[in-house]
Design a protein around this motif. Sequence first.
Motif, mmCIF file in Angstrom:
data_model
loop_
_atom_site.group_PDB
_atom_site.id
_atom_site.type_symbol
_atom_site.label_atom_id
_atom_site.label_comp_id
_atom_site.label_asym_id
_atom_site.label_seq_id
_atom_site.Cartn_x
_atom_site.Cartn_y
_atom_site.Cartn_z
ATOM 1 N N PRO A 1 35.182 38.956 34.610
ATOM 2 C CA PRO A 1 35.040 40.408 34.562
ATOM 3 C C PRO A 1 35.827 41.105 35.662
ATOM 4 O O PRO A 1 36.095 40.532 36.724
ATOM 5 N N ILE A 2 36.174 42.347 35.404
ATOM 6 C CA ILE A 2 36.757 43.207 36.429
ATOM 7 C C ILE A 2 35.644 43.677 37.366
ATOM 8 O O ILE A 2 34.546 44.044 36.920
ATOM 9 N N LEU A 3 35.913 43.663 38.662
ATOM 10 C CA LEU A 3 34.980 44.191 39.652
ATOM 11 C C LEU A 3 35.644 45.382 40.344
ATOM 12 O O LEU A 3 36.444 45.208 41.263
ATOM 13 N N GLY B 1 26.361 47.750 46.246
ATOM 14 C CA GLY B 1 26.854 46.996 45.103
ATOM 15 C C GLY B 1 27.418 45.629 45.409
ATOM 16 O O GLY B 1 27.992 44.994 44.514
ATOM 17 N N LEU B 2 27.250 45.134 46.641
ATOM 18 C CA LEU B 2 27.800 43.812 46.955
ATOM 19 C C LEU B 2 27.152 42.721 46.112
ATOM 20 O O LEU B 2 27.752 41.664 45.882
ATOM 21 N N ILE C 1 28.648 37.615 40.204
ATOM 22 C CA ILE C 1 29.745 37.035 39.429
ATOM 23 C C ILE C 1 30.020 35.607 39.875
ATOM 24 O O ILE C 1 30.162 34.688 39.061
ATOM 25 N N VAL C 2 30.084 35.405 41.193
ATOM 26 C CA VAL C 2 30.356 34.075 41.729
ATOM 27 C C VAL C 2 29.223 33.109 41.373
ATOM 28 O O VAL C 2 29.459 31.955 40.980
ATOM 29 N N ALA C 3 27.970 33.590 41.482
ATOM 30 C CA ALA C 3 26.818 32.734 41.175
ATOM 31 C C ALA C 3 26.794 32.314 39.712
ATOM 32 O O ALA C 3 26.273 31.240 39.378
ATOM 33 N N SER C 4 27.387 33.116 38.834
ATOM 34 C CA SER C 4 27.399 32.803 37.411
ATOM 35 C C SER C 4 28.495 31.813 37.034
ATOM 36 O O SER C 4 28.619 31.433 35.865
ATOM 37 N N GLY C 5 29.299 31.412 38.012
ATOM 38 C CA GLY C 5 30.380 30.470 37.742
ATOM 39 C C GLY C 5 31.702 31.126 37.405
ATOM 40 O O GLY C 5 32.674 30.435 37.081
ATOM 41 N N HIS C 6 31.757 32.449 37.487
ATOM 42 C CA HIS C 6 32.997 33.174 37.236
ATOM 43 C C HIS C 6 33.602 33.633 38.560
ATOM 44 O O HIS C 6 33.029 33.430 39.623
ATOM 45 N N ARG C 7 34.759 34.262 38.452
ATOM 46 C CA ARG C 7 35.418 34.860 39.605
ATOM 47 C C ARG C 7 35.832 36.279 39.234
ATOM 48 O O ARG C 7 36.279 36.519 38.113
ATOM 49 N N PRO C 8 35.706 37.224 40.157
ATOM 50 C CA PRO C 8 36.024 38.609 39.807
ATOM 51 C C PRO C 8 37.514 38.916 39.817
ATOM 52 O O PRO C 8 38.274 38.379 40.627
ATOM 53 N N LEU D 1 31.866 51.475 51.300
ATOM 54 C CA LEU D 1 32.391 50.635 50.225
ATOM 55 C C LEU D 1 31.409 50.686 49.066
ATOM 56 O O LEU D 1 30.267 50.245 49.193
ATOM 57 N N ALA D 2 31.868 51.243 47.946
ATOM 58 C CA ALA D 2 31.046 51.320 46.734
ATOM 59 C C ALA D 2 31.625 50.360 45.698
ATOM 60 O O ALA D 2 32.775 50.512 45.279
ATOM 61 N N ILE D 3 30.813 49.363 45.310
ATOM 62 C CA ILE D 3 31.228 48.349 44.348
ATOM 63 C C ILE D 3 30.502 48.602 43.029
ATOM 64 O O ILE D 3 29.272 48.736 43.004
ATOM 65 N N GLY D 4 31.243 48.665 41.948
ATOM 66 C CA GLY D 4 30.655 48.948 40.650
ATOM 67 C C GLY D 4 30.179 47.706 39.929
ATOM 68 O O GLY D 4 30.431 46.572 40.349
ATOM 69 N N ALA D 5 29.491 47.930 38.818
ATOM 70 C CA ALA D 5 29.030 46.830 37.986
ATOM 71 C C ALA D 5 30.226 46.129 37.339
ATOM 72 O O ALA D 5 31.271 46.746 37.097
#
Length: 228
Positions: free
Chosen positions: A156-158, A43-44, A50-57, A187-191
Motif C-alpha cells: 500500500p501507499i503510505l 498516524g505512526l 504495514i510492516v507487521a502485516s508482512g508488507h512494506r509501504p 508529521l501527519a501520516i495517513g491511512a
Amino acid sequence: MSEVNEPAWRASRRRQIEASAIGAIGVPIIRVLGRTWRFRVSGLEHFDGIVASGHRPVMAFWHGRILPAMYFFRHRGIVVITSDNFDGEWIAKIIHRFGYSTVRGSTSRNAARAALRAKRRMEEGHAVGFTLDGPRGPALVAQPGAVWLAKVTGNPILPFHLEAARHWTAPSWDGTQIPLPGSRVALAIGAPLPVPPDADDEGLEKKRRELEDVLEALRLDALALLKH
C-alpha cells in the motif's frame, strides 16, 4: 581546459568529488539541526501496521518536505529514488549516511529503469520513498510512479506530510521547507492507500488524484498538530 571540452570521464570524476564535498558538509549540519527539532507525530501506527502485516509501504510525500522527512525516517532501511543527475548524486551522498539506499532515475530520465529497480527492492523487503512531484515539478502534482509501484507489488501507499512551526522556505519550485533550530515539526501520516492489482489506466488515475486529495488533508492535519 574549459568544461565544454572536458572529457566525460573527467567531468564524471569532478562531479563525484563535488558531491562528496557537499555530503561531507551537509551531513554534520543536518545531524546537529535535526537533533534540535521537536516532532509531533500522528498516524505512526499505520507505518508499524504495514510492516507487521508482512508488507512494506510505498511512502509518498511532497518534494518540499524532504529534509525533515529524511531525518525522521532515518535508519529504517528505506530505498529512495533520486534524480539521475548531479543533484541526485549529492543527495545520495547525504542520505546514505542516514541509513537510506537509493535507486537512480526520475520522471524525466530513466523512469522505467528506476521503477523496475524500486520494484525489485520492495520484493527484497524494503520500503520505498517517493517525492511525488519530484524532481522538478510541477509542485503538488503527483506523478504516477508511486501508484504504479503499489499496484505491481501489492504494497500500500503510505501518504504523509510535515509542517514546521518555524522554518525557512527556499525560493525554489517546490518551496523547500527547512525547519529552524528548536522548531516543532508536525508529521501527519495517513491511512494506507491500497491500489488494486487489476487497476486499469482510469483506475490508476483515480488513485493518483485521490492521493493528492489525501495529502492536502494531511497538510491541514499537520498544521492542526502544531496548534495543540
